[in-house]
Scaffold this motif. Structure first.
Motif, PDB file in Angstrom:
ATOM      1  N   GLN A   1       0.819  -1.218   0.000  1.00 29.49           N
ATOM      2  CA  GLN A   1       0.000   0.000   0.000  1.00 29.49           C
ATOM      3  C   GLN A   1       0.856   1.272   0.000  1.00 29.49           C
ATOM      4  OE1 GLN A   1      -3.259  -0.412  -0.468  1.00 29.49           O
ATOM      5  NE2 GLN A   1      -2.732  -2.581  -0.490  1.00 29.49           N
ATOM      6  N   ALA A   2       2.160   1.119   0.149  1.00 32.08           N
ATOM      7  CA  ALA A   2       3.036   2.289   0.234  1.00 32.08           C
ATOM      8  C   ALA A   2       3.182   2.972  -1.113  1.00 32.08           C
ATOM      9  CB  ALA A   2       4.412   1.875   0.755  1.00 32.08           C
ATOM     10  N   LYS A   3       3.220   4.274  -1.071  1.00 32.24           N
ATOM     11  CA  LYS A   3       3.511   5.044  -2.269  1.00 32.24           C
ATOM     12  C   LYS A   3       5.029   5.081  -2.448  1.00 32.24           C
ATOM     13  CE  LYS A   3      -0.646   7.776  -2.200  1.00 32.24           C
ATOM     14  NZ  LYS A   3      -1.219   9.088  -2.463  1.00 32.24           N
ATOM     15  N   VAL A   4       5.445   5.152  -3.686  1.00 31.23           N
ATOM     16  CA  VAL A   4       6.870   5.133  -4.006  1.00 31.23           C
ATOM     17  C   VAL A   4       7.218   6.425  -4.735  1.00 31.23           C
ATOM     18  CG1 VAL A   4       8.696   3.930  -5.293  1.00 31.23           C
ATOM     19  CG2 VAL A   4       6.885   2.616  -4.135  1.00 31.23           C
ATOM     20  N   ILE A   5       8.286   7.053  -4.286  1.00 27.97           N
ATOM     21  CA  ILE A   5       8.769   8.270  -4.931  1.00 27.97           C
ATOM     22  C   ILE A   5      10.096   7.939  -5.596  1.00 27.97           C
ATOM     23  CG2 ILE A   5       9.506  10.659  -4.605  1.00 27.97           C
ATOM     24  CD1 ILE A   5       7.675  10.570  -2.009  1.00 27.97           C
ATOM     25  N   LEU A   6      10.102   8.015  -6.904  1.00 30.68           N
ATOM     26  CA  LEU A   6      11.298   7.748  -7.698  1.00 30.68           C
ATOM     27  C   LEU A   6      11.882   9.096  -8.098  1.00 30.68           C
ATOM     28  CD1 LEU A   6      13.187   5.860  -9.348  1.00 30.68           C
ATOM     29  CD2 LEU A   6      11.500   6.038 -11.202  1.00 30.68           C
ATOM     30  N   THR A   7      12.983   9.464  -7.482  1.00 32.80           N
ATOM     31  CA  THR A   7      13.588  10.747  -7.838  1.00 32.80           C
ATOM     32  C   THR A   7      14.444  10.557  -9.079  1.00 32.80           C
ATOM     33  OG1 THR A   7      15.402  10.374  -6.279  1.00 32.80           O
ATOM     34  CG2 THR A   7      13.555  11.707  -5.505  1.00 32.80           C
ATOM     35  N   VAL A   8      14.308  11.496  -9.981  1.00 36.89           N
ATOM     36  CA  VAL A   8      15.049  11.447 -11.236  1.00 36.89           C
ATOM     37  C   VAL A   8      15.815  12.751 -11.413  1.00 36.89           C
ATOM     38  CG1 VAL A   8      13.475   9.828 -12.370  1.00 36.89           C
ATOM     39  CG2 VAL A   8      13.049  12.284 -12.540  1.00 36.89           C
ATOM     40  N   ARG A   9      16.835  12.684 -12.237  1.00 33.10           N
ATOM     41  CA  ARG A   9      17.620  13.863 -12.571  1.00 33.10           C
ATOM     42  C   ARG A   9      18.425  13.574 -13.814  1.00 33.10           C
ATOM     43  NH1 ARG A   9      22.163  14.214  -7.854  1.00 33.10           N
ATOM     44  NH2 ARG A   9      22.924  15.859  -9.191  1.00 33.10           N
ATOM     45  N   ASP A  10      19.067  14.581 -14.334  1.00 36.09           N
ATOM     46  CA  ASP A  10      19.909  14.411 -15.502  1.00 36.09           C
ATOM     47  C   ASP A  10      20.979  13.364 -15.191  1.00 36.09           C
ATOM     48  OD1 ASP A  10      21.059  15.546 -18.163  1.00 36.09           O
ATOM     49  OD2 ASP A  10      22.750  15.526 -16.735  1.00 36.09           O
ATOM     50  N   ALA A  11      21.067  12.336 -16.014  1.00 37.39           N
ATOM     51  CA  ALA A  11      21.961  11.210 -15.732  1.00 37.39           C
ATOM     52  C   ALA A  11      23.432  11.608 -15.704  1.00 37.39           C
ATOM     53  CB  ALA A  11      21.730  10.097 -16.747  1.00 37.39           C
ATOM     54  N   ALA A  12      23.855  12.483 -16.599  1.00 35.36           N
ATOM     55  CA  ALA A  12      25.269  12.896 -16.620  1.00 35.36           C
ATOM     56  C   ALA A  12      25.619  13.681 -15.361  1.00 35.36           C
ATOM     57  CB  ALA A  12      25.555  13.726 -17.870  1.00 35.36           C
ATOM     58  N   ARG A  13      24.737  14.562 -14.935  1.00 38.16           N
ATOM     59  CA  ARG A  13      24.990  15.325 -13.704  1.00 38.16           C
ATOM     60  C   ARG A  13      24.964  14.405 -12.494  1.00 38.16           C
ATOM     61  NH1 ARG A  13      21.359  20.211 -13.047  1.00 38.16           N
ATOM     62  NH2 ARG A  13      22.835  20.643 -11.386  1.00 38.16           N
TER      63      ARG A  13
ATOM     64  N   LEU B   1       3.103   5.360  -7.873  1.00 42.40           N
ATOM     65  CA  LEU B   1       4.449   5.856  -8.175  1.00 42.40           C
ATOM     66  C   LEU B   1       4.429   7.322  -8.591  1.00 42.40           C
ATOM     67  CD1 LEU B   1       7.508   5.282  -8.715  1.00 42.40           C
ATOM     68  CD2 LEU B   1       6.823   4.749 -11.067  1.00 42.40           C
ATOM     69  N   LEU B   2       5.302   8.093  -7.982  1.00 43.58           N
ATOM     70  CA  LEU B   2       5.562   9.461  -8.429  1.00 43.58           C
ATOM     71  C   LEU B   2       6.992   9.503  -8.953  1.00 43.58           C
ATOM     72  CD1 LEU B   2       4.932  12.512  -8.676  1.00 43.58           C
ATOM     73  CD2 LEU B   2       5.861  12.769  -6.345  1.00 43.58           C
ATOM     74  N   THR B   3       7.127   9.782 -10.231  1.00 44.04           N
ATOM     75  CA  THR B   3       8.450  10.029 -10.799  1.00 44.04           C
ATOM     76  C   THR B   3       8.686  11.520 -10.613  1.00 44.04           C
ATOM     77  OG1 THR B   3       8.209   8.213 -12.371  1.00 44.04           O
ATOM     78  CG2 THR B   3       9.883   9.877 -12.869  1.00 44.04           C
ATOM     79  N   TYR B   4       9.688  11.855  -9.814  1.00 45.09           N
ATOM     80  CA  TYR B   4       9.796  13.203  -9.272  1.00 45.09           C
ATOM     81  C   TYR B   4      11.201  13.769  -9.414  1.00 45.09           C
ATOM     82  CZ  TYR B   4       9.731  16.782  -5.592  1.00 45.09           C
ATOM     83  OH  TYR B   4       9.840  17.949  -4.882  1.00 45.09           O
ATOM     84  N   ASP B   5      11.258  14.977  -9.938  1.00 46.06           N
ATOM     85  CA  ASP B   5      12.498  15.749  -9.982  1.00 46.06           C
ATOM     86  C   ASP B   5      12.357  16.823  -8.914  1.00 46.06           C
ATOM     87  OD1 ASP B   5      14.489  17.706 -10.538  1.00 46.06           O
ATOM     88  OD2 ASP B   5      14.512  17.126 -12.649  1.00 46.06           O
ATOM     89  N   VAL B   6      13.316  16.925  -8.003  1.00 49.17           N
ATOM     90  CA  VAL B   6      13.191  17.887  -6.908  1.00 49.17           C
ATOM     91  C   VAL B   6      13.059  19.320  -7.405  1.00 49.17           C
ATOM     92  CG1 VAL B   6      14.309  16.421  -5.190  1.00 49.17           C
ATOM     93  CG2 VAL B   6      15.683  18.040  -6.519  1.00 49.17           C
ATOM     94  N   ALA B   7      13.468  19.594  -8.633  1.00 49.59           N
ATOM     95  CA  ALA B   7      13.311  20.933  -9.206  1.00 49.59           C
ATOM     96  C   ALA B   7      11.831  21.299  -9.327  1.00 49.59           C
ATOM     97  CB  ALA B   7      13.986  21.017 -10.573  1.00 49.59           C
ATOM     98  N   GLN B   8      10.924  20.324  -9.253  1.00 48.19           N
ATOM     99  CA  GLN B   8       9.491  20.576  -9.339  1.00 48.19           C
ATOM    100  C   GLN B   8       8.926  21.193  -8.063  1.00 48.19           C
ATOM    101  OE1 GLN B   8       8.883  16.350 -10.483  1.00 48.19           O
ATOM    102  NE2 GLN B   8       7.522  17.200 -12.050  1.00 48.19           N
TER     103      GLN B   8
END
Length: 144
Positions: A17-29, A99-106
């Motif tokens: 039942q847990a929500k999952v937060i997948l943080t994403v960012r530019d792969a090279a950085r 699932l939330l695919t999330y960039d902290v810049a948001q």
């Protein structure tokens, strides 16, 4: 983050039942950041009298270097490809409502909406603690 991110499948199954937060960012950085922090720690000798630091490095070398990146942390293309495959695997395995695919810049809004909580009445924290992390561990590892 590691080590929990390595066990995402097991954790998602154990907490269905847990929500999952997948943080994403530019792969090279991201590669530049992890190469200058975690990989740098893993490449360095540990101060012999610091048992906690030794155990952390042993764990990181096993889970991150060996299991995640197949002992190829110096192969930038391989590490980035593994990072991108991980993102796709999580996105493919979990339903959108979980699932939330999330960039902290948001900022706060998508994160709070996903979690069903109000947006805090304060700015979203925007720091890059890379140098702080390196400084805090300087005495435990030979980072030169």
């Amino acid at each position: 983050d590691w080590p929990a991110s390595y066990f995402w499948r097991e954790l998602a199954a154990f907490y269905p039942q847990a929500k999952v937060i997948l943080t994403v960012r530019d792969a090279a950085r991201w590669f530049n950041s992890i190469d200058n922090t975690l990989f740098r720690f893993m490449r360095s000798p540990v101060t012999p009298d610091d048992e906690a630091a030794r155990r952390q490095i042993v764990m990181a070398r096993d889970i991150v270097q060996k299991r995640t990146f197949d002992d190829r942390i110096d192969d930038r293309d391989h590490v980035i490809d593994t990072f991108e495959r991980h993102t796709r695997a999580v996105q493919a395995a979990l339903p959108a409502e979980r699932l939330l695919t999330y960039d902290v810049a948001q900022g706060w809004e998508p994160l709070c909406a996903f979690l069903g909580v109000p947006v805090p009445d304060q700015p979203f924290p925007r720091i890059n603690a890379q140098q702080e992390l390196l400084d805090s561990h300087a005495g435990r590892y030979n980072l030169s």
